[in-house]
Design a protein around this motif. Structure first.
Motif, PDB file in Angstrom:
ATOM      1  N   GLY A 103       0.807  -1.211   0.000  1.00 43.52           N
ATOM      2  CA  GLY A 103       0.000   0.000   0.000  1.00 43.52           C
ATOM      3  C   GLY A 103       0.841   1.263   0.000  1.00 43.52           C
ATOM      4  O   GLY A 103       2.058   1.229   0.234  1.00 43.52           O
ATOM      5  N   PRO A 104       0.193   2.418  -0.235  1.00 43.64           N
ATOM      6  CA  PRO A 104       0.918   3.692  -0.296  1.00 43.64           C
ATOM      7  C   PRO A 104       1.574   4.079   1.019  1.00 43.64           C
ATOM      8  O   PRO A 104       2.469   4.934   1.036  1.00 43.64           O
ATOM      9  N   GLN A 105       1.170   3.456   2.126  1.00 43.02           N
ATOM     10  CA  GLN A 105       1.754   3.798   3.423  1.00 43.02           C
ATOM     11  C   GLN A 105       3.223   3.411   3.529  1.00 43.02           C
ATOM     12  O   GLN A 105       3.948   3.914   4.393  1.00 43.02           O
ATOM     13  N   VAL A 106       3.704   2.531   2.640  1.00 40.60           N
ATOM     14  CA  VAL A 106       5.113   2.138   2.701  1.00 40.60           C
ATOM     15  C   VAL A 106       5.994   3.055   1.841  1.00 40.60           C
ATOM     16  O   VAL A 106       7.229   2.974   1.927  1.00 40.60           O
ATOM     17  N   ALA A 107       5.381   3.913   1.042  1.00 41.32           N
ATOM     18  CA  ALA A 107       6.131   4.701   0.055  1.00 41.32           C
ATOM     19  C   ALA A 107       7.230   5.550   0.676  1.00 41.32           C
ATOM     20  O   ALA A 107       8.306   5.713   0.085  1.00 41.32           O
ATOM     21  N   ASP A 108       6.977   6.114   1.860  1.00 37.74           N
ATOM     22  CA  ASP A 108       7.952   7.022   2.470  1.00 37.74           C
ATOM     23  C   ASP A 108       8.797   6.359   3.551  1.00 37.74           C
ATOM     24  O   ASP A 108       9.543   7.033   4.267  1.00 37.74           O
ATOM     25  N   LEU A 109       8.695   5.033   3.656  1.00 37.79           N
ATOM     26  CA  LEU A 109       9.565   4.307   4.568  1.00 37.79           C
ATOM     27  C   LEU A 109      10.911   4.056   3.896  1.00 37.79           C
ATOM     28  O   LEU A 109      11.062   4.248   2.688  1.00 37.79           O
ATOM     29  N   TYR A 110      11.880   3.619   4.690  1.00 41.22           N
ATOM     30  CA  TYR A 110      13.180   3.259   4.158  1.00 41.22           C
ATOM     31  C   TYR A 110      13.307   1.730   4.137  1.00 41.22           C
ATOM     32  O   TYR A 110      12.621   1.036   4.916  1.00 41.22           O
ATOM     33  N   PRO A 111      14.150   1.169   3.270  1.00 36.88           N
ATOM     34  CA  PRO A 111      14.261  -0.284   3.168  1.00 36.88           C
ATOM     35  C   PRO A 111      14.501  -0.990   4.496  1.00 36.88           C
ATOM     36  O   PRO A 111      13.976  -2.083   4.722  1.00 36.88           O
ATOM     37  N   ALA A 112      15.285  -0.377   5.379  1.00 38.88           N
ATOM     38  CA  ALA A 112      15.589  -1.007   6.669  1.00 38.88           C
ATOM     39  C   ALA A 112      14.345  -1.193   7.543  1.00 38.88           C
ATOM     40  O   ALA A 112      14.363  -1.982   8.489  1.00 38.88           O
ATOM     41  N   GLU A 113      13.274  -0.477   7.215  1.00 38.65           N
ATOM     42  CA  GLU A 113      12.042  -0.575   7.986  1.00 38.65           C
ATOM     43  C   GLU A 113      11.111  -1.663   7.456  1.00 38.65           C
ATOM     44  O   GLU A 113      10.013  -1.845   7.985  1.00 38.65           O
TER      45      GLU A 113
END
Length: 248
Positions: free
Chosen positions: A126-136
């Motif tokens: 979903g779009p909620q992951v768009a602004d996370l970083y790979p380590a998260e």
């Protein structure tokens, strides 16, 4: 679409490719199987032009891959790397849109982000992951992001390098299913390198067995189990005895 004739490559005294002949038809999914160290990754790098063959020819639509516009050539490819190869310092959407933010495929930032979010949706994120970083992200989520990046620019040809490495059986099955669906939807030509027989059966139209620097057998997936080829039979059944020497 891709044709290799007599391709050779050595690194010093190590003769990795010893005359590879292989044809990958347009719109089909070809899986290259073989043990570790048999030259699968070197073969892929030769097709991409990252490694120059010592001999033989590699053509894409009849054109030698070593000539012509390099950027235009690479723009036709997408790649899912074995370890994901996401950029730690970029957010998820920036990773997915990496090619769309620079070079010949550059798009306005807002458009690139929109495309990235759509590709993330296509792989089940979903779009909620768009602004996370790979380590998260979990390992399975990182692999999905990598798959979204591979298809972001709508490539004609997609390479998958050990796509299920490091994943549990359930997530590996999810990734295999996504790969099969996406390749079919896009009408893309696909080449996968793997030794995971579950992946082979899930995503391939045709299979090629690479051993000793040569393609020992190639055929449709339905023919793999019934072929009398001793290399294929030993490999797919994991037998220690046969023409493929084990380190014992």
């Amino acid at each position: 679409m891709i044709e290799l004739q007599g391709v050779t490559k050595s690194f010093g005294s190590n003769h990795v490719l010893r005359g590879v002949d292989l044809t990958i038809p347009r719109g089909e999914s070809m899986v290259i199987i073989g043990g570790s160290g048999t030259g699968k990754s070197v073969l892929l790098k030769c097709i991409l032009g990252l490694v120059r063959p010592d001999g033989g020819t590699i053509t894409l639509d009849g054109q030698d891959v070593t000539t012509g516009d390099r950027d235009a050539f690479l723009a036709r490819f997408g790649m899912l790397f074995q370890g994901g190869a996401l950029f730690d310092s970029l957010t998820v959407w920036q990773n997915v849109a990496f090619r769309l933010l620079r070079g010949a495929l550059k798009r306005p930032k807002a458009e690139a982000r929109e495309i990235a979010i759509e590709k993330l949706r296509r792989v089940g994120l979903g779009p909620q992951v768009a602004d996370l970083y790979p380590a998260e992200l979990s390992g399975g989520m990182q692999k999905r992001v990598s798959l979204a990046r591979a298809i972001a620019a709508e490539p004609e040809i997609i390479f998958f390098d050990e796509p299920t490495t490091g994943l549990d059986p359930i997530m590996a099955g999810v990734i295999n299913e996504l790969i099969r669906e996406i390749v079919t939807e896009m009408g893309a030509t696909a080449m996968t390198i793997t030794h995971d027989m579950t992946s082979v059966r899930a995503i391939s139209d045709r299979v090629a067995m690479l051993h000793g620097g040569k393609v020992r057998w190639t055929g449709e997936i339905a023919e793999m189990d019934t072929t009398s080829d001793p290399y294929v039979q030993q490999f797919i059944h994991g037998r220690p005895d046969g023409p493929i020497e084990s380190l014992r």
